[in-house]
Write a protein that holds these residues in place. Sequence first.
Motif, PDB file in Angstrom:
ATOM      1  N   PRO A 649       3.049  -6.026   4.008  1.00  0.00           N
ATOM      2  CA  PRO A 649       3.024  -4.717   2.829  1.00  0.00           C
ATOM      3  C   PRO A 649       2.436  -3.982   1.910  1.00  0.00           C
ATOM      4  O   PRO A 649       2.502  -5.224   0.659  1.00  0.00           O
ATOM      5  N   PRO A 650       1.250  -3.069   1.283  1.00  0.00           N
ATOM      6  CA  PRO A 650       1.427  -2.996  -0.350  1.00  0.00           C
ATOM      7  C   PRO A 650       2.529  -2.713  -0.502  1.00  0.00           C
ATOM      8  O   PRO A 650       3.588  -2.032  -0.365  1.00  0.00           O
ATOM      9  N   LEU A 665      -1.489   9.537  -5.643  1.00  0.00           N
ATOM     10  CA  LEU A 665      -1.090   8.114  -5.048  1.00  0.00           C
ATOM     11  C   LEU A 665      -1.250   6.576  -5.654  1.00  0.00           C
ATOM     12  O   LEU A 665      -2.759   6.276  -5.088  1.00  0.00           O
ATOM     13  N   SER A 666      -0.902   5.822  -6.128  1.00  0.00           N
ATOM     14  CA  SER A 666      -1.842   4.642  -6.365  1.00  0.00           C
ATOM     15  C   SER A 666      -1.238   3.472  -6.010  1.00  0.00           C
ATOM     16  O   SER A 666       0.182   3.296  -5.802  1.00  0.00           O
ATOM     17  N   TRP A 667      -0.578   1.977  -5.156  1.00  0.00           N
ATOM     18  CA  TRP A 667      -0.355   1.501  -4.758  1.00  0.00           C
ATOM     19  C   TRP A 667      -1.363  -0.078  -4.850  1.00  0.00           C
ATOM     20  O   TRP A 667      -2.540  -0.208  -5.433  1.00  0.00           O
ATOM     21  N   THR A 668      -0.672  -1.332  -5.061  1.00  0.00           N
ATOM     22  CA  THR A 668      -1.772  -2.623  -4.880  1.00  0.00           C
ATOM     23  C   THR A 668      -1.453  -3.161  -3.735  1.00  0.00           C
ATOM     24  O   THR A 668      -0.548  -3.377  -2.760  1.00  0.00           O
ATOM     25  N   PRO A 669      -3.095  -4.087  -3.108  1.00  0.00           N
ATOM     26  CA  PRO A 669      -2.622  -4.228  -1.703  1.00  0.00           C
ATOM     27  C   PRO A 669      -1.522  -5.835  -1.704  1.00  0.00           C
ATOM     28  O   PRO A 669      -1.754  -6.872  -2.179  1.00  0.00           O
ATOM     29  N   GLY A 670      -1.653  -5.809  -0.513  1.00  0.00           N
ATOM     30  CA  GLY A 670      -0.492  -6.805  -0.122  1.00  0.00           C
ATOM     31  C   GLY A 670      -1.970  -8.020   1.019  1.00  0.00           C
ATOM     32  O   GLY A 670      -2.631  -7.711   0.398  1.00  0.00           O
ATOM     33  N   ASN A 671      -1.048  -9.221   0.644  1.00  0.00           N
ATOM     34  CA  ASN A 671      -1.902 -10.299   1.963  1.00  0.00           C
ATOM     35  C   ASN A 671      -2.327  -9.410   2.834  1.00  0.00           C
ATOM     36  O   ASN A 671      -1.990  -9.513   3.720  1.00  0.00           O
ATOM     37  N   PRO A 732       5.310  -1.119   6.369  1.00  0.00           N
ATOM     38  CA  PRO A 732       5.716  -0.193   5.270  1.00  0.00           C
ATOM     39  C   PRO A 732       5.835  -0.460   4.687  1.00  0.00           C
ATOM     40  O   PRO A 732       6.790  -1.997   4.052  1.00  0.00           O
ATOM     41  N   SER A 733       5.546  -0.044   3.356  1.00  0.00           N
ATOM     42  CA  SER A 733       5.740  -0.215   1.891  1.00  0.00           C
ATOM     43  C   SER A 733       7.010   0.186   1.249  1.00  0.00           C
ATOM     44  O   SER A 733       7.584   1.098   2.152  1.00  0.00           O
ATOM     45  N   GLU A 734       7.849   0.260  -0.088  1.00  0.00           N
ATOM     46  CA  GLU A 734       9.055   0.872  -0.713  1.00  0.00           C
ATOM     47  C   GLU A 734       8.638   2.270  -0.827  1.00  0.00           C
ATOM     48  O   GLU A 734       7.237   2.480  -1.396  1.00  0.00           O
ATOM     49  N   ALA A 735       9.156   2.708  -0.407  1.00  0.00           N
ATOM     50  CA  ALA A 735       8.995   4.010  -0.975  1.00  0.00           C
ATOM     51  C   ALA A 735       8.817   4.297  -2.522  1.00  0.00           C
ATOM     52  O   ALA A 735       9.232   3.825  -2.632  1.00  0.00           O
ATOM     53  N   SER A 736       8.076   5.902  -2.484  1.00  0.00           N
ATOM     54  CA  SER A 736       7.760   5.722  -3.893  1.00  0.00           C
ATOM     55  C   SER A 736       9.139   6.475  -4.622  1.00  0.00           C
ATOM     56  O   SER A 736       9.600   7.734  -3.850  1.00  0.00           O
TER      57      SER A 736
END
Length: 1199
Positions: A649-650, A665-671, A732-736
């Motif tokens: 997950p991101p 909204l911005s994020w960092t991708p996971g593996n 899912p990623s953690e919520a913003s």
Amino acid sequence: MQLEIMPRKKRLPAGRAPLLLLLCQLVRALDVPLDPKLLEDLVQPPTITQQSPKDYIIDPRENIVIQCEAKGKPPPSFSWTRNGTHFDIEKDPLVTMKPGSGTLMINIMSEGKAETYEGVYQCTARNERGAAISNNIVVRPSRSPLWTKEKLEPITLRNGQSLILPCRPPLGLPPPIIFWMDNSFQRLPQSERVSQGLNGDLYFSNVLPEDTREDYICYARFNHTQTIQQKQPISVKVISVDELNDTIAANLNDSEFYSAKSNRERPPTFLTPEGNASHKEELRGNVLSLECIAEGLPTPIIYWIKEDGTLPINRTFYKNFKKTLQIIQVSEADSGNYQCIAKNPLGAIYHTISVTVKAAPYWIMAPQNLVLSPGEDGRLICRANGNPKPRISWLSNGVPIEIAPDDPSRNIDGDTIIFSNVQERSSAVYQCNASNEYGYLLANAFVNVLAEPPRILTSANTLYQVIADRPALLDCAFFGSPLPTVEWFKGAKGSALREDIYVLHENGTLEIPVAQKDSTGTYTCVARNKLGMAKNEVHLEIKDATRIIKQPEYAVVQRGGTVSFECKVKHDHTLIPTITWLKDNGELPNDGRFTVDKDHLVVADVWDDDGGTYTCVANTTLDNVSASAVLSVVAPTPTPAPTYDVPNPPFDLELTDQLDKSVQLSWTPGNDNNSPITKFIIEYEDAMHEAGLWHHQTEVSGMQTTAHLKLSPYVNYSFRVMAVNSLGRSLPSEASEQYLTKAAEPDTNPTAVEGLGSEPDNLVITWKPLNGFESNGPGLQYKVSWRQKDGDDEWTSVVVANVSKYIVSGTPTFVPYLIKVQALNDVGFAPEPAVVMGHSGEDLPMVAPGNVRVNVVNSTLAEVHWDPVPLKSIRGHLQGYRIYYWKAQSSSKRNRRHLEKKILTFQGSKTHGMLPGLEPFSHYTLNVRVVNGKGEGPASPDRVFNTPEGVPSAPSSLKIVNPTPDSLTLEWDPPSRPNGILTEYTLKYQPINSTHELGPLVDLKIPANKTRWTLKNLNFSTRYKFYFYAQTAAGSGSQITEEAVTNVDEAMASRQVDIATQGWFIGLMCAVALLILILLIVCFIRRNKGGKYPVKEKEDAHADPEIQPMKEDDGTFGEYSDAEDHKPLKKGSRTPSDRTVKKEDSDDSLVDYGEGVNGQFNEDGSFIGQYSGKKEKEPAEGNESSEAPSPVNAMNSFV
């Protein structure tokens, strides 16, 4: 002669017959307009087509319209009477007559009063052929008087006492509807303890402190004038024993205190009706309402029973918490004593209501129009019933027949007028009046004498296309007086078509039961009577049937595989088929994995859900065929575990550029776990309105790590992101962090806005409310607006809370309304909403379908036609028409039997339908009702019809008794379903010899009244096979078969037995047995020594050509080896159409009559086994017969 549809029978006999107007929809001229071309020169007496109701209550605030419409040729003129005297319209400036009509329009809006025109009106429609009259129309203005003023004192009573609050509404016309409400116009709650009686009073079985209030108000609603009158409020105060003692203590001495027993429990007593018994009278067809209301503590429960009978299940209803018993469509059979029982734990009380059902006149047989030719005979029949029995009186052209002009062709016999040798001057309109003290019936029926040459109404050169081997029906609708005869010809110079190949129906239709390719061609219909001839040509084309020559086949495929179904179709070259594929009888999934080409269905990447039944359907304009196959999906063979996985997950979500309606909204991708990320899915949560629910927001490319998101007002947003690769999506990623946007007015309005009435006098407006996300702000409400579609009224609006329904009361029945619902919140209104149309509540239809007519197609099928009812009388959405029909009488036994009614419903506006599954030679009755969303309307007058004879079933049983050497006696029971009048029995029989060959067939006719017959001069000890069936005028029925054997001649039997017991014969048999035993021992010894068997070699080299061994494959003797030539003769099997039995039809073999599998044979190959009496393989309908074992049969093989 009556004008009616001709049933589907054989061709009409020559001679005088009824005049027939064979239009497809025409049964009688009463309600059906004729073809316009026919009306140009075809005279017809007047017929009343529309009139106001007998009891006509008008609105005094509107102009008065008294309807009277009629048809005829020439068009009729109209006149009116009022209170029995001529009503001169020209002398009253307020009264006008609608042009081309008899409808009166009285203008009281400008001046005048409705009371001035109160009275009894009757309309007369007249032309040169006669005069028709309407009912007596009693015109009365509606009245809604005010409540009489009265001073109502407050009511104070103790807890637990009973109470009656009187309503006593003012007398109105029609009577008002009563209901109780409070000052806030809210209906007062009712229960088993508190309820409103039929008279409008409010009854309390026992009062409670919560019954205390000052606004018990009785309302009277007068629907006709749409007004509501209000009684003065009644104040009720209920005090407990403690409160009462406190009051006494303040004013009186201690001796007058009340104990707690003042509200103690008590058994029931009746508040209404009074006494132990009462009487109720009701009219047939009305709703019978019986009421019992009791007081007591605890609250009594009411039960109902009928003494010496049971309550009708489908017509009994309980209202007002079972305090009111209602029986709808009440009849004389519902008369009797009804008992209500009031019961509580302390006891029970009973009241008996004696019910008497009277009846206003109702039709048994209303008179029907007659269309006759000069010189013909006919009759008008008018039969009605009622309680008391109605009196029948006749009028001619509106004048009592006793003082009407004399007509020598007319003779009156009670309820029947008989016409003989009518002439053109005999044309008139007759009225039948049936009346008693409860009402009357009036029916118009004309006698129209016409002389018309034949006319053919079917369009010329009509083309009929039929599939081969199916029936073909060629129409020839005709008209003429006298009734024309019809003939059909094929080709230019063909002779008249005969009935041995074709079926000529009375309505002129030519039926080809099995159409073949050579049936193609031109057919000519010729209609003749003494006044002339007419003809018409139609064309018939026979097409090849559509066939599936390559059907789809059952398939098993692994999950993820591909499967193909093939469906090849062969069809007529002039027809273009369409191929449709179905899955489990539904449409194929809307999925790109399913591809269809000309002959194939291909399913790729098969899933488990793809398993099921796939059907190929081939349709043309004339026929359709289908074929199906099942697909089974199985698991694939195991494969090594994949080395790839879904992404991680991101993380590290961040919100920037926060504006009112957008955010970054911005994020960092996971593996990506060795599979590139193809896209990111962004979801949001609204923590304010739908906490815990996540919704799709948008998707972006796998190359992006930021997204610009559009937002809605007044939403507390949180976001999360999921990564997707070829193997699936990540967790899912953690919520913003949360972000609350500002409130704004709604962007949208509610959807699914509808207006439907739940009662005849209301409009229920419903909508799908906005969800919290769509509200855009706090304080969500709705502005509901409505107005009548066809009126000039302004919009009526009301603002309601966040609900999904609003009820508008007091609306007219089934009126179209324009409706709109607009959303608003604390910030403002949504955009102007769309206007939708709805309808106020439906009510039961008022009018029965008219002009019901029946065409009997064959002995088991009838076609019913009727005229549609006027749209205004439906008072609701038309759902269809419903036919009730029942078999009322057996034509063969003439005994009346009432059976359960059958019901067929035809959807929509259809005006005809088929009644299948009728019983031949039977008497049926039917009526038709129109159906809307509320229910059924009144039934049309009952129509009766008879089905023709059919072929009978097989005789119920056949048995052979009292066999002698030269005779057999047959006994039988008649067919269980004769389907007509039996004309005779046919008996065919033939002998069967020892090799099961059939002898000559004897045909014998036996009278229908016989159930026993003796056949003489038969051969002794001989088996006979019998074929037996009954006949009616319609043809021969199914046959029953039986076999029997005549007895043995005693002299011959004794002679054969003597030979079998001679000593020399016994010695010979013993020598033969000894010789066979010695040969078997020698063979056994030689075989053990390994030597050859010389006897066998000699037998192979010198085989006796006259002795053939049995075949090993079937165990039968040589000359019976051909299984095709000697099939078993099965009991109950049908003979050929010429009623003969051939040798090739036999199914019996020698094995069937032997004791073992192979039977027994002598050394010379002759059959020496005896009959075993074995039953045949298929059971016969009658008693089985078999031949007993006899030693004589064994001896016969040596003679």
